[in-house]
Design an enzyme around this catalytic site. Structure first.
Site, PDB file in Angstrom:
ATOM      1  N   ASP A  84      55.997 -24.482 -22.949  1.00 30.13           N
ATOM      2  CA  ASP A  84      56.043 -25.807 -23.561  1.00 30.13           C
ATOM      3  C   ASP A  84      54.751 -26.076 -24.343  1.00 30.13           C
ATOM      4  OD1 ASP A  84      57.051 -28.352 -24.079  1.00 30.13           O
ATOM      5  OD2 ASP A  84      56.191 -29.212 -22.261  1.00 30.13           O
ATOM      6  N   HIS A  85      54.901 -26.639 -25.525  1.00 27.93           N
ATOM      7  CA  HIS A  85      53.756 -27.020 -26.368  1.00 27.93           C
ATOM      8  C   HIS A  85      52.744 -25.890 -26.520  1.00 27.93           C
ATOM      9  CE1 HIS A  85      54.772 -31.207 -27.126  1.00 27.93           C
ATOM     10  NE2 HIS A  85      55.144 -31.306 -25.869  1.00 27.93           N
ATOM     11  N   ASP A 134      53.832 -25.814 -31.172  1.00 30.13           N
ATOM     12  CA  ASP A 134      53.623 -27.210 -31.550  1.00 30.13           C
ATOM     13  C   ASP A 134      52.565 -27.287 -32.645  1.00 30.13           C
ATOM     14  OD1 ASP A 134      53.254 -29.889 -31.827  1.00 30.13           O
ATOM     15  OD2 ASP A 134      52.799 -30.297 -29.728  1.00 30.13           O
TER      16      ASP A 134
END
Length: 291
Positions: free
Chosen positions: A82-83, A104
């Site tokens: 994630d990210h 991201d």
């Protein structure tokens, strides 16, 4: 472990959202897997690069633990970075066998976001790994205790989202429509009309970050309008804290062995909160759709 793209395409067909639950410890892993088994629900186990740095998480060790714990679980699961902020961390996740990664670059200009995301997509496609991108910018930081408010100037523009998806080849798109990371300042004010416009413009699954703090009614409306992946972390942290507070308040620790009760309290709180969210996301009993 399965492809996240596959999970989300099935969610789109079945009009539900797959919960993407961030993990920062093995306690969270065990609790979320227990919830998934109980609910017969496909889930995404997410590890954020920022959490790896903040909590000194050994990514190789926790990935090994997850693979061991999921070896004999007959439930579709995706392990997701994630990210992701650095190519180094994304490369590490790829080598460790993650099913999907997120790059991201939402705070960069559009051209840089497209170029960097496209390069990651080209690498990941060779390994059968799904890629999530983000357009627009979501306020706040994952897991922070402070309250955040959305900046309308950073919301996702449908036409820009369409260009970004077309030029990068991503599998799913994180959008900003009033959602924030961490805790909301006041009640979430979500731009449902903007979501509908994006859904009509973009033909891939849509992702909502900042799921903690959104009402059940808003979640259901989000899903009906096209959200197929919902990130959720702060709510599990909050329920853990509340469980620990109640335990310590009502049962003072008498000896060192009682510390196990703290771990059990966190596990139970995270499991119950995760199960509740799975139900709200209309994601329970969806194994038959996948298989």
């Amino acid at each position: 472990m399965v492809s996240m793209a596959e999970l989300l395409q099935d969610a789109r067909k079945g009009n539900y959202a797959v919960g993407s639950f961030n993990i920062t410890s093995t306690i969270f892993v065990d609790a979320i897997l227990s919830a998934a088994k109980t609910c017969k629900s496909p889930v995404i186990l997410a590890i954020a690069e920022r959490h790896i740095q903040k909590y000194s998480i050994d990514l190789e060790a926790i990935t090994s633990y997850i693979k061991t714990q999921t070896k004999n679980i007959d439930i579709p699961l995706a392990l997701h970075l994630d990210h992701g902020q650095t190519f180094e961390c994304i490369e590490n996740a790829i080598n460790l066998g993650f099913a999907s990664v997120m790059l991201d670059r939402s705070n960069n200009c559009l051209e840089e976001n497209i170029a960097d995301t496209k390069s990651i997509v080209n690498i990941c496609k060779k390994h059968g790994i799904s890629v999530e991108g983000e357009i627009g910018s979501i306020s706040g930081e994952e897991g922070e205790g402070k309250e955040n408010i959305a900046d309308i100037n950073l919301f996702t523009e449908p036409s820009v989202a369409s260009k970004y998806v077309e030029q990068t080849g991503i599998d799913c798109l994180a959008i900003a429509i009033g959602n924030v990371h961490g805790r909301y300042k006041g009640k979430p004010n979500l731009d449902f009309a903007r979501l509908e416009q994006i859904r009509n413009t973009v033909d891939i699954p849509l992702v909502l970050h900042g799921g903690s703090g959104i009402s059940d009614e808003q979640f259901r409306k989000l899903i009906n309008l096209g959200i197929n992946k919902i990130n959720f972390y702060s709510g599990n942290v909050q329920s853990s804290y509340e469980a620990l507070y109640e335990l310590i308040k009502t049962k003072p620790l008498e000896n060192g062995h009682d510390i196990i009760l703290l771990f059990e309290a966190i596990n139970k709180a995270v499991q119950e909160t995760t199960m509740s969210q799975i139900d709200i996301f209309n994601n329970a009993n969806k194994i038959s759709i996948i298989y």
